[in-house]
Scaffold this motif. Structure first.
Motif, PDB file in Angstrom:
ATOM      1  N   ALA A   5       0.780  -1.332  -0.101  1.00 47.03           N
ATOM      2  CA  ALA A   5       0.021   0.107   0.081  1.00 47.03           C
ATOM      3  C   ALA A   5       0.829   1.169  -0.075  1.00 47.03           C
ATOM      4  CB  ALA A   5      -0.860  -0.068   1.138  1.00 47.03           C
ATOM      5  N   ASP A   6       2.033   1.062   0.093  1.00 43.05           N
ATOM      6  CA  ASP A   6       3.041   2.315   0.303  1.00 43.05           C
ATOM      7  C   ASP A   6       3.523   2.571  -1.164  1.00 43.05           C
ATOM      8  OD1 ASP A   6       5.279   4.104   0.854  1.00 43.05           O
ATOM      9  OD2 ASP A   6       5.706   3.382   2.615  1.00 43.05           O
ATOM     10  N   GLU A   7       3.312   3.413  -1.756  1.00 36.50           N
ATOM     11  CA  GLU A   7       3.715   4.106  -3.026  1.00 36.50           C
ATOM     12  C   GLU A   7       5.177   3.925  -3.481  1.00 36.50           C
ATOM     13  OE1 GLU A   7       2.020   7.733  -4.288  1.00 36.50           O
ATOM     14  OE2 GLU A   7       0.036   6.905  -4.266  1.00 36.50           O
ATOM     15  N   ALA A   8       5.950   4.118  -2.181  1.00 39.83           N
ATOM     16  CA  ALA A   8       7.447   4.077  -2.187  1.00 39.83           C
ATOM     17  C   ALA A   8       8.139   2.640  -2.702  1.00 39.83           C
ATOM     18  CB  ALA A   8       8.113   4.506  -0.999  1.00 39.83           C
ATOM     19  N   VAL A   9       7.281   1.705  -2.158  1.00 40.19           N
ATOM     20  CA  VAL A   9       7.658   0.056  -2.366  1.00 40.19           C
ATOM     21  C   VAL A   9       7.265   0.058  -3.957  1.00 40.19           C
ATOM     22  CG1 VAL A   9       7.232  -2.156  -1.804  1.00 40.19           C
ATOM     23  CG2 VAL A   9       7.186  -0.382   0.068  1.00 40.19           C
ATOM     24  N   HIS A  10       8.156  -0.577  -4.658  1.00 43.59           N
ATOM     25  CA  HIS A  10       8.046  -0.641  -6.118  1.00 43.59           C
ATOM     26  C   HIS A  10       7.892  -2.277  -6.568  1.00 43.59           C
ATOM     27  CE1 HIS A  10      10.190   3.460  -6.392  1.00 43.59           C
ATOM     28  NE2 HIS A  10       8.983   3.585  -6.420  1.00 43.59           N
ATOM     29  N   ALA A  11       8.720  -3.076  -5.928  1.00 41.86           N
ATOM     30  CA  ALA A  11       8.624  -4.735  -6.086  1.00 41.86           C
ATOM     31  C   ALA A  11       8.889  -5.199  -4.939  1.00 41.86           C
ATOM     32  CB  ALA A  11       9.876  -4.767  -7.124  1.00 41.86           C
ATOM     33  N   MET A  12       8.505  -6.475  -4.923  1.00 43.31           N
ATOM     34  CA  MET A  12       8.554  -7.594  -3.665  1.00 43.31           C
ATOM     35  C   MET A  12       8.689  -8.720  -4.396  1.00 43.31           C
ATOM     36  SD  MET A  12       6.532  -6.295  -0.369  1.00 43.31           S
ATOM     37  CE  MET A  12       4.584  -6.753  -1.108  1.00 43.31           C
ATOM     38  N   THR A  13       9.357  -9.703  -3.541  1.00 41.01           N
ATOM     39  CA  THR A  13       9.154 -11.135  -3.732  1.00 41.01           C
ATOM     40  C   THR A  13       9.620 -11.876  -2.586  1.00 41.01           C
ATOM     41  OG1 THR A  13      10.057 -13.012  -5.313  1.00 41.01           O
ATOM     42  CG2 THR A  13      11.649 -11.650  -4.406  1.00 41.01           C
TER      43      THR A  13
END
Length: 350
Positions: A220-228
């Motif tokens: 939900a944080d716009e500063a986070v762009h990618a995750m795995t």
């Protein structure tokens, strides 16, 4: 009870354990390369094209369904703990995409001629207890008589479509955060040889049963762009998948990587899984290591994680604040471990 009737160790009934059971990355890639494309389905936002953690289907432009399945053989001898670890690992793929799980289906294969029925019940109870922690029911499933014990879940979740996080969305300049320590495969190799003490076992179980439930908050944080999430292919393998998908170079700071307390000592003592060797053979030509890096340190980087942490690519100016939030949420080993840079899709260890 004499030796002829003594109950076998759960791990002795399986040739592998945890996410170390995964097919080698190169083998999986070769098998999938011959599969037909999923087709032009407008609702399929995430399929097999980027080696992501789960499939995502856009229902209506606002809400997406996330679906995943994960199962493996035991890496610990306690059946209840095995069920808890397997369930935590399966649910993690929903969190890694930014979603919230809504229900699960059990996947059960047990050697009914070798296992006590009560132990099988404990596996199921362990998995169900983690689903309770995640706030979801085990709504059904399927079971078979199997030569080796296998347990896991198929999990369905939901996510606002705009907040779905792929492993292919990292941007040049991003900072990388890892939320859990590395070394689960090394610990499991020590368990196989009865060389892990009670404190080490407790540490491993605590890590592998810690839900990655912070995933939706990060998404939900716009500063986070990618995750795995980091699982069977190790930090190098899953970092490389992010690099390939994002068409960027990922650099990991070896000194900054968090490890379980005994991981380095055990790696130096030769405790390593076969999956670690298979991982390196599969993707080593796309990884740049420091000159003279000892083999035992490389094994830490290729070590297959079961129910590992989230690898998060975040805007650099927000990384410190985000790291503090992650630690406060119950992930004390979380650390800033690297960066994303424009360049050839590869992984560099510095």
């Amino acid at each position: 009870m004499d030796a002829s009737t003594e109950k076998p160790r759960l791990t002795s009934l399986a040739h592998g354990g945890g996410c170390g059971c995964k097919l080698a990355p190169a083998v999986l890639q070769d098998l999938l390369s011959g599969m037909p494309k999923a087709g032009p389905y407008a609702g399929l936002l995430v399929g097999t094209e980027t080696a992501d953690d789960a499939a995502v289907w856009d229902l209506d432009g606002t809400t997406s369904i996330i679906a995943t399945t994960d199962f493996f053989m035991p890496m610990v001898d306690d059946p209840h703990a095995f069920g808890r670890i397997a369930a935590t690992n399966a649910i993690s793929d929903i969190y890694a995409m930014g979603g919230k799980p809504i229900f699960a289906l059990a996947i059960v294969g047990m050697p009914i001629d070798k296992m006590n029925p009560e132990d099988i019940r404990q596996v199921l109870a362990g998995g169900a207890s983690i689903c309770v922690e995640a706030g979801i029911p085990v709504a059904g499933g399927h079971s078979i008589d199997c030569p080796e014990p296998v347990y896991g879940l198929a999990v369905i979740g939901t996510c606002p479509t705009a907040q779905v996080k792929r492993n292919s969305m990292a941007r040049a300049g991003d900072v990388l955060i890892l939320t859990k320590g590395i070394g689960v495969g090394i610990y499991s190799a020590a368990i196989k040889k009865a060389a892990l003490d009670r404190a080490g076992l407790d540490e491993m179980i605590a890590s592998t049963t810690l839900l990655n439930r912070i995933g939706p908050e990060l998404a939900a944080d716009e500063a986070v762009h990618a995750m795995t999430d980091v699982t069977g292919f190790g930090i190098l393998g899953h970092g490389l998948e992010m690099a390939r998908g994002s068409n960027a170079t990922l650099t990991l700071d070896l000194a900054a990587l968090p490890f379980l307390d005994e991981a380095e000592r055990l790696a130096q003592s030769g405790f390593v899984t076969g999956a670690s060797h298979r991982n390196w053979k599969s993707y080593g030509d796309e990884v740049v290591l420091p000159d003279g890096l000892e083999d035992w340190r490389r094994h830490l980087l290729t070590d297959p994680q079961t129910s590992g942490g989230l690898l998060v690519a975040v805007e650099p100016g927000k990384a410190d604040a985000l790291l503090a939030r992650i630690r406060e949420a119950g992930y004390p080993r979380a650390a800033i471990v690297g960066t994303v840079e424009a360049g050839e899709p590869r992984l560099v260890v510095a």
